[in-house]
Design an enzyme around this catalytic site. Structure first.
Site, PDB file in Angstrom:
ATOM      1  N   PRO A  28      -8.870 -20.724  28.283  1.00  0.00           N
ATOM      2  CA  PRO A  28      -9.692 -21.937  28.085  1.00  0.00           C
ATOM      3  C   PRO A  28      -8.875 -23.132  27.601  1.00  0.00           C
ATOM      4  CG  PRO A  28     -10.309 -20.200  26.487  1.00  0.00           C
ATOM      5  CD  PRO A  28      -9.243 -19.628  27.370  1.00  0.00           C
ATOM      6  N   TYR A  81      -4.096  -3.658   8.628  1.00  0.00           N
ATOM      7  CA  TYR A  81      -4.010  -2.985   9.932  1.00  0.00           C
ATOM      8  C   TYR A  81      -5.074  -1.897  10.079  1.00  0.00           C
ATOM      9  CZ  TYR A  81      -0.033  -5.563  11.657  1.00  0.00           C
ATOM     10  OH  TYR A  81       0.748  -6.571  12.151  1.00  0.00           O
ATOM     11  N   CYS A 124       9.671  13.040   5.285  1.00  0.00           N
ATOM     12  CA  CYS A 124      10.593  12.461   4.286  1.00  0.00           C
ATOM     13  C   CYS A 124       9.901  11.731   3.151  1.00  0.00           C
ATOM     14  CB  CYS A 124      11.594  11.537   4.971  1.00  0.00           C
ATOM     15  SG  CYS A 124      10.913   9.921   5.370  1.00  0.00           S
ATOM     16  N   VAL A 177      -2.496  -4.775  20.813  1.00  0.00           N
ATOM     17  CA  VAL A 177      -2.266  -3.492  20.149  1.00  0.00           C
ATOM     18  C   VAL A 177      -3.546  -2.644  20.149  1.00  0.00           C
ATOM     19  CG1 VAL A 177      -0.313  -4.283  18.774  1.00  0.00           C
ATOM     20  CG2 VAL A 177      -2.618  -4.625  17.873  1.00  0.00           C
ATOM     21  N   GLY A 196      -5.156 -15.081  28.618  1.00  0.00           N
ATOM     22  CA  GLY A 196      -5.463 -15.066  27.183  1.00  0.00           C
ATOM     23  C   GLY A 196      -4.270 -14.931  26.260  1.00  0.00           C
ATOM     24  N   THR A 197      -3.171 -15.567  26.633  1.00  0.00           N
ATOM     25  CA  THR A 197      -2.028 -15.585  25.702  1.00  0.00           C
ATOM     26  C   THR A 197      -1.596 -17.014  25.443  1.00  0.00           C
ATOM     27  OG1 THR A 197       0.235 -14.834  25.258  1.00  0.00           O
ATOM     28  CG2 THR A 197      -0.341 -15.163  27.571  1.00  0.00           C
ATOM     29  N   ARG A 215      -8.207  -3.622  10.965  1.00  0.00           N
ATOM     30  CA  ARG A 215      -8.173  -4.054  12.377  1.00  0.00           C
ATOM     31  C   ARG A 215      -8.306  -2.871  13.326  1.00  0.00           C
ATOM     32  NH1 ARG A 215      -2.977  -7.448  13.143  1.00  0.00           N
ATOM     33  NH2 ARG A 215      -3.661  -7.359  15.295  1.00  0.00           N
ATOM     34  N   HIS A 236       3.946  -4.812  22.427  1.00  0.00           N
ATOM     35  CA  HIS A 236       3.965  -4.972  20.964  1.00  0.00           C
ATOM     36  C   HIS A 236       3.405  -3.750  20.246  1.00  0.00           C
ATOM     37  CE1 HIS A 236       4.187  -9.643  21.510  1.00  0.00           C
ATOM     38  NE2 HIS A 236       5.358  -9.050  21.661  1.00  0.00           N
TER      39      HIS A 236
HETATM   40  C1  BJW Z   1      -8.732 -16.821  25.431  1.00  0.00           C
HETATM   41  C2  BJW Z   1     -10.031 -16.490  25.030  1.00  0.00           C
HETATM   42  C3  BJW Z   1     -10.850 -15.898  26.011  1.00  0.00           C
HETATM   43  C4  BJW Z   1      -9.035 -17.321  23.316  1.00  0.00           C
HETATM   44  N1  BJW Z   1     -10.374 -15.676  27.263  1.00  0.00           N
HETATM   45  N2  BJW Z   1      -8.283 -16.615  26.670  1.00  0.00           N
HETATM   46  C5  BJW Z   1      12.856 -17.621  21.044  1.00  0.00           C
HETATM   47  C6  BJW Z   1      12.435 -18.853  20.588  1.00  0.00           C
HETATM   48  C7  BJW Z   1      11.796 -18.971  19.358  1.00  0.00           C
HETATM   49  C8  BJW Z   1      11.554 -17.848  18.560  1.00  0.00           C
HETATM   50  C9  BJW Z   1      11.963 -16.631  19.017  1.00  0.00           C
HETATM   51  C10 BJW Z   1      12.610 -16.526  20.239  1.00  0.00           C
HETATM   52  N3  BJW Z   1      12.882 -15.206  20.462  1.00  0.00           N
HETATM   53  C11 BJW Z   1      12.416 -14.489  19.403  1.00  0.00           C
HETATM   54  C12 BJW Z   1      11.883 -15.323  18.498  1.00  0.00           C
HETATM   55  C13 BJW Z   1      11.281 -14.920  17.202  1.00  0.00           C
HETATM   56  C14 BJW Z   1       9.906 -14.348  17.331  1.00  0.00           C
HETATM   57  C15 BJW Z   1       8.986 -15.393  17.958  1.00  0.00           C
HETATM   58  O1  BJW Z   1       8.701 -15.397  19.129  1.00  0.00           O
HETATM   59  N4  BJW Z   1       8.474 -16.298  17.146  1.00  0.00           N
HETATM   60  C16 BJW Z   1       7.580 -17.349  17.623  1.00  0.00           C
HETATM   61  C17 BJW Z   1       6.369 -17.433  16.685  1.00  0.00           C
HETATM   62  C18 BJW Z   1       8.336 -18.634  17.707  1.00  0.00           C
HETATM   63  N5  BJW Z   1       9.900 -13.109  18.112  1.00  0.00           N
HETATM   64  C19 BJW Z   1      10.167 -11.925  17.550  1.00  0.00           C
HETATM   65  O2  BJW Z   1      10.442 -11.841  16.366  1.00  0.00           O
HETATM   66  C20 BJW Z   1      10.164 -10.707  18.457  1.00  0.00           C
HETATM   67  N6  BJW Z   1      11.332  -9.939  18.239  1.00  0.00           N
HETATM   68  C21 BJW Z   1      12.562 -10.362  18.545  1.00  0.00           C
HETATM   69  O3  BJW Z   1      12.766 -11.405  19.102  1.00  0.00           O
HETATM   70  O4  BJW Z   1      13.537  -9.484  18.173  1.00  0.00           O
HETATM   71  C22 BJW Z   1      14.897  -9.819  18.369  1.00  0.00           C
HETATM   72  C23 BJW Z   1      15.681  -8.571  18.042  1.00  0.00           C
HETATM   73  C24 BJW Z   1      16.467  -8.006  19.023  1.00  0.00           C
HETATM   74  C25 BJW Z   1      17.181  -6.830  18.744  1.00  0.00           C
HETATM   75  C26 BJW Z   1      17.096  -6.243  17.485  1.00  0.00           C
HETATM   76  C27 BJW Z   1      16.273  -6.809  16.516  1.00  0.00           C
HETATM   77  C28 BJW Z   1      15.563  -7.974  16.792  1.00  0.00           C
HETATM   78  C29 BJW Z   1       9.011  -9.783  18.111  1.00  0.00           C
HETATM   79  C30 BJW Z   1       7.677 -10.394  18.365  1.00  0.00           C
HETATM   80  C31 BJW Z   1       6.592  -9.423  17.920  1.00  0.00           C
HETATM   81  C32 BJW Z   1       5.224 -10.079  17.929  1.00  0.00           C
HETATM   82  N7  BJW Z   1       4.286  -9.235  17.280  1.00  0.00           N
HETATM   83  C33 BJW Z   1       2.895  -9.679  17.132  1.00  0.00           C
HETATM   84  C34 BJW Z   1       2.222  -8.804  16.074  1.00  0.00           C
HETATM   85  C35 BJW Z   1       1.849  -7.427  16.641  1.00  0.00           C
HETATM   86  C36 BJW Z   1       1.022  -6.645  15.684  1.00  0.00           C
HETATM   87  C37 BJW Z   1      -0.269  -7.349  15.329  1.00  0.00           C
HETATM   88  O5  BJW Z   1      -1.101  -7.635  16.198  1.00  0.00           O
HETATM   89  O6  BJW Z   1      -0.432  -7.628  14.138  1.00  0.00           O
HETATM   90  O7  BJW Z   1       2.215  -9.608  18.384  1.00  0.00           O
HETATM   91  S1  BJW Z   1       2.762 -11.419  16.716  1.00  0.00           S
HETATM   92  C38 BJW Z   1       1.328 -11.732  17.687  1.00  0.00           C
HETATM   93  O8  BJW Z   1       1.649 -12.670  18.728  1.00  0.00           O
HETATM   94  C39 BJW Z   1       0.984 -10.394  18.355  1.00  0.00           C
HETATM   95  C40 BJW Z   1       0.610 -10.854  19.745  1.00  0.00           C
HETATM   96  O9  BJW Z   1       0.759  -9.782  20.664  1.00  0.00           O
HETATM   97  C41 BJW Z   1       1.570 -12.003  19.990  1.00  0.00           C
HETATM   98  C42 BJW Z   1       1.120 -12.945  21.047  1.00  0.00           C
HETATM   99  O10 BJW Z   1      -0.063 -13.574  20.680  1.00  0.00           O
HETATM  100  P1  BJW Z   1      -1.163 -13.841  21.788  1.00  0.00           P
HETATM  101  O11 BJW Z   1      -1.608 -12.580  22.387  1.00  0.00           O
HETATM  102  O12 BJW Z   1      -0.672 -14.877  22.714  1.00  0.00           O
HETATM  103  O13 BJW Z   1      -2.392 -14.354  20.878  1.00  0.00           O
HETATM  104  P2  BJW Z   1      -2.691 -15.793  20.283  1.00  0.00           P
HETATM  105  O14 BJW Z   1      -3.685 -15.573  19.194  1.00  0.00           O
HETATM  106  O15 BJW Z   1      -1.462 -16.536  19.964  1.00  0.00           O
HETATM  107  O16 BJW Z   1      -3.353 -16.600  21.496  1.00  0.00           O
HETATM  108  C43 BJW Z   1      -4.588 -16.258  22.037  1.00  0.00           C
HETATM  109  C44 BJW Z   1      -4.787 -17.061  23.314  1.00  0.00           C
HETATM  110  O17 BJW Z   1      -6.002 -16.637  23.921  1.00  0.00           O
HETATM  111  C45 BJW Z   1      -4.916 -18.576  23.103  1.00  0.00           C
HETATM  112  O18 BJW Z   1      -4.113 -19.250  24.068  1.00  0.00           O
HETATM  113  C46 BJW Z   1      -6.407 -18.852  23.368  1.00  0.00           C
HETATM  114  O19 BJW Z   1      -6.642 -20.127  23.951  1.00  0.00           O
HETATM  115  C47 BJW Z   1      -6.745 -17.753  24.342  1.00  0.00           C
HETATM  116  N8  BJW Z   1      -8.149 -17.325  24.348  1.00  0.00           N
HETATM  117  N9  BJW Z   1     -10.224 -16.787  23.741  1.00  0.00           N
HETATM  118  C48 BJW Z   1      -9.143 -16.039  27.567  1.00  0.00           C
HETATM  119  N10 BJW Z   1     -12.165 -15.506  25.731  1.00  0.00           N
HETATM  120 ZN    ZN Z   2       9.843  10.018   7.450  1.00  0.00          ZN
END
Ligand code: BJW
Ligand code: ZN
Length: 255
Positions: A220, A66, A156, A102, A193-194, A69, A118
């Protein structure tokens, strides 16, 4: 519907939501989440690193990743897509920018107070008592692929963790509520872009579509969100968003 139709819808919007993911920052040189482990990080799986379990098992590995990053995000500059989003916010009476990213590139491009679903690389906190922790000096950044022991909490003594939302953790309540409310009320939602794979964030465009909002996608590649979109503009954020702004408001629009 094509780009010209999407621009017409956008120009008429009164309440706009812009919902962004990692592709938004890709052209600023910030790797997308699923591509974030290139080079020396290649041996790790992002989905396995972005968990509380990974941090507890090996805090120096996760903190080093991190911090590396954070350095990359700090050195990156907003791209033409981020600037186009700020222009949209200036043109549409009510605009809410909701990001899963982030980094702080929306803020630096001029979008005031985006909703960070996030968390942020720039808000570390204690892993035990949640006390906000100071950001380490830029000079302490690790090289690519390097572990780094996290600092200790001033209150702590527990290890400090990144202020991001990991898999299995709840999203910040206020941010998620604000995002759902904005999606519920909007007339247009632009998703950019998600991959639409990560929940509950991926529900946001679906809420807008269910409530009768027009969902426009810029990506894309195909995504599961294609199904709820009125139009899919296949292209990159830095190319398509300025084109959309020009088509909606003319060349005078600053981007
Ligand atoms: C372009 C481009 C260009 C490329 N122009 N476009 C329901 C169903 C199934 C699973 C679950 C569900 N509900 C919850 C879950 C579990 C889980 C989950 O979703 N898992 C899936 C993998 C299936 N979710 C969680 O665990 C969440 N929490 C939760 O549900 O808690 C319940 C709870 C309730 C109460 C108490 C306790 C618990 C939390 C999710 C947190 C996600 N965190 C991350 C990490 C953040 C820190 C870090 O960055 O390291 O967030 S994971 C990662 O994915 C990050 C992103 O924000 C997130 C989304 O990714 P994103 O932005 O879509 O990126 P990519 O890389 O996937 O895609 C990029 C896109 O861009 C692509 O489409 C390309 O084509 C495109 N692209 N170049 C435009 N130039
Ligand atoms: Zn502390």
């Amino acid at each position: 519907m094509d780009l010209a139709d999407a621009a017409t819808v956008l120009a008429r919007a009164r309440r706009l939501v812009v919902f962004t993911g990692a592709g938004m920052s890709a052209e600023s040189g910030v790797p997308t989440f699923r591509d974030a482990l290139t080079g020396l990080w290649e041996r790790c799986d992002p989905q396995a690193l972005a968990t509380p379990e990974a941090f507890h098992a090996d805090p120096a590995l996760v903190w080093g990743w991190y911090e590396w990053r954070r350095g990359a995000a700090r050195r990156a500059e907003p791209n033409a897509g981020h600037r186009a989003v700020a222009t949209m916010a200036a043109r549409v009476p009510e605009t809410v920018v909701i990001t899963q990213n982030v980094d702080d590139l929306h803020e630096r491009a001029g979008s005031a107070a985006p909703v960070h679903l996030h968390g942020s690389l720039f808000a570390p906190r204690c892993s035990a008592c949640a006390q906000p922790a100071p950001l380490p000096d830029a000079g302490e950044e690790p090289g690519e692929g390097r572990r780094l022991a996290p600092p200790r909490c001033g209150r702590c003594e527990a290890p400090v963790r990144p202020g991001v939302v990991w898999f299995g953790e709840a999203l910040p309540e206020q941010a998620f509520e604000a995002a759902v409310e904005a999606a519920y009320r909007c007339d247009v939602l632009l998703t950019v872009g998600t991959s639409g794979l990560v929940y509950p964030a991926a529900e946001i465009p679906q809420v807008a579509a269910r409530r009768g909002g027009t969902v426009i996608q810029v990506n894309p590649e195909e995504t599961p969100l294609d199904a709820v979109c009125a139009v899919n503009l296949r292209g990159s954020a830095a190319r398509v968003l300025p084109a959309l702004v020009r088509a909606a408001w003319g060349d005078a629009a600053p981007t």
